[in-house]
Design a protein around this motif. Structure first.
Motif, short mmCIF file in Angstrom:
data_model
loop_
_atom_site.label_atom_id
_atom_site.label_comp_id
_atom_site.label_asym_id
_atom_site.label_seq_id
_atom_site.Cartn_x
_atom_site.Cartn_y
_atom_site.Cartn_z
N ARG A 54 0.83 -1.22 0.00
CA ARG A 54 0.00 0.00 0.00
C ARG A 54 0.86 1.26 0.00
NH1 ARG A 54 -3.81 -0.86 5.08
NH2 ARG A 54 -1.88 -1.82 5.85
N ARG A 58 -8.42 -0.53 2.77
CA ARG A 58 -7.31 -1.48 2.88
C ARG A 58 -7.36 -2.52 1.77
NH1 ARG A 58 -5.47 -5.15 8.17
NH2 ARG A 58 -3.74 -6.18 7.11
N ARG A 95 -6.46 -0.75 -1.60
CA ARG A 95 -5.07 -0.32 -1.68
C ARG A 95 -4.11 -1.50 -1.73
NH1 ARG A 95 -3.96 4.84 -1.60
NH2 ARG A 95 -5.65 6.29 -1.11
N THR A 96 -4.46 -2.59 -1.10
CA THR A 96 -3.61 -3.78 -1.18
C THR A 96 -3.75 -4.47 -2.52
OG1 THR A 96 -3.80 -4.15 1.21
CG2 THR A 96 -3.07 -6.01 -0.12
N TYR A 113 -4.17 -0.86 -5.76
CA TYR A 113 -3.15 0.20 -5.77
C TYR A 113 -1.75 -0.40 -5.73
CZ TYR A 113 -6.55 3.98 -4.92
OH TYR A 113 -7.58 4.88 -5.03
#
Length: 295
Positions: free
Chosen positions: A112, A157, A160-161, A164
């Protein structure tokens, strides 16, 4: 000479007794019962990836660990990225790669973080003089009671994991890759058969399929292939860390046509194929390894 009997896929891994258990994210191999099979004892290589310089995100445990073992035994050098909390799993994965006679690297951090996610590609290429295979495998999932209770920080989370971080690493890796290189994304059957309790995870997995298909078109003229593997229910440390109750764990994988959950070792061959010269005309594909469940 006696004929070799083929393996019955229904009982290739007969230990499907998944007792009630729970652990915090990230799940750890040593706390997972039964211990997942990553191919430590059984995978035999045949020089299909000799000299390939490889980076695997989430390579410490589960599917990523099985891919690291298989790639090393096929002749690849392997770098893995993992969370700091997963250092023990990462150390043992690195040892397995080196036991196969290959070079290994380990990077602790969180994808992240844009700087970390990009640096793992550049550091791998700097160490080995290039990057031939990128496996974007790091992921996070958690059971949801309903969309109305899905907290912003949890939603963030997951995205983004799973998305992203994937983009950050791929964006840094692509300029380092030459014709013949390969990018492989770990998507999921959830991209095609989403479960309500994994709605945010399933959304990211569907987005990964779009990413693979679009990027395959972009990079094809440069001789770089992009594909995905779509696992079904696979027994990894992520499963007891998902938050399911005893009944859900006991039934895990039982709804597949083969009647059981898969083991990480059973996916390794799919990644080896996609990374190898046997798949030189395969790009933009999503390869299901689902125990017979359709996409």
């Amino acid at each position: 000479m006696a004929a070799h009997e083929p393996t019955d896929p229904r009982n290739a891994h007969p230990d499907d007794d998944f007792p009630a258990q729970e652990q915090p994210q990230p799940g750890l191999t040593g706390r997972t019962t039964p211990t997942p099979d990553h191919g430590e004892s059984d995978y035999r290589g045949s020089d299909r990836l000799v000299g390939r310089r490889t980076l695997i995100t989430g390579g410490d445990s589960g599917i990523g660990r099985a891919v690291a073992i298989a790639f090393a035994r096929e002749g690849a050098d392997v770098a893995i990225a993992h969370l700091p909390e997963e250092q023990a799993d990462a150390d043992s994965a690195v040892e397995l790669v080196r036991d196969a006679g290959r070079s290994a690297l380990s990077f602790a951090g969180d994808v992240r973080d844009p700087e970390f996610a990009a640096s793992i590609a550049t550091r791998t290429a700097e160490e080995w003089g290039g990057l031939d295979v990128l496996v974007l495998n790091a992921a996070y999932q958690k059971d949801r009671e309903g969309l109305e209770t899905l907290a912003d920080d949890e939603f963030d989370r997951v995205f983004r994991t799973n998305l992203y971080g994937m983009i950050y690493t791929a964006r840094a890796a692509i300029p380092l890759m030459q014709p013949g290189a390969s990018i492989i994304v770990t998507s999921s059957i959830q991209a095609f058969q989403p479960s309500p309790g994994l709605i945010d995870y399933a959304m990211t997995k569907a987005a990964q399929v779009a990413f693979v298909k679009a990027l395959a078109e972009e990079l094809g003229p440069r001789g770089i292939r992009v594909n995905a593997v779509a696992p079904g229910p696979i027994w990894t440390p992520l499963i007891p860390a998902t938050g399911w109750d005893a009944d859900r764990l006991a039934q895990f994988g039982q709804d597949t046509p083969l009647g059981r959950a898969g083991q990480p070792a059973e996916l390794a061959g799919a990644y080896v194929y996609l990374a190898s010269d046997a798949a030189t005309y395969v790009s933009g594909a999503v390869l299901p390894v689902t125990g017979g469940k359709g996409l």
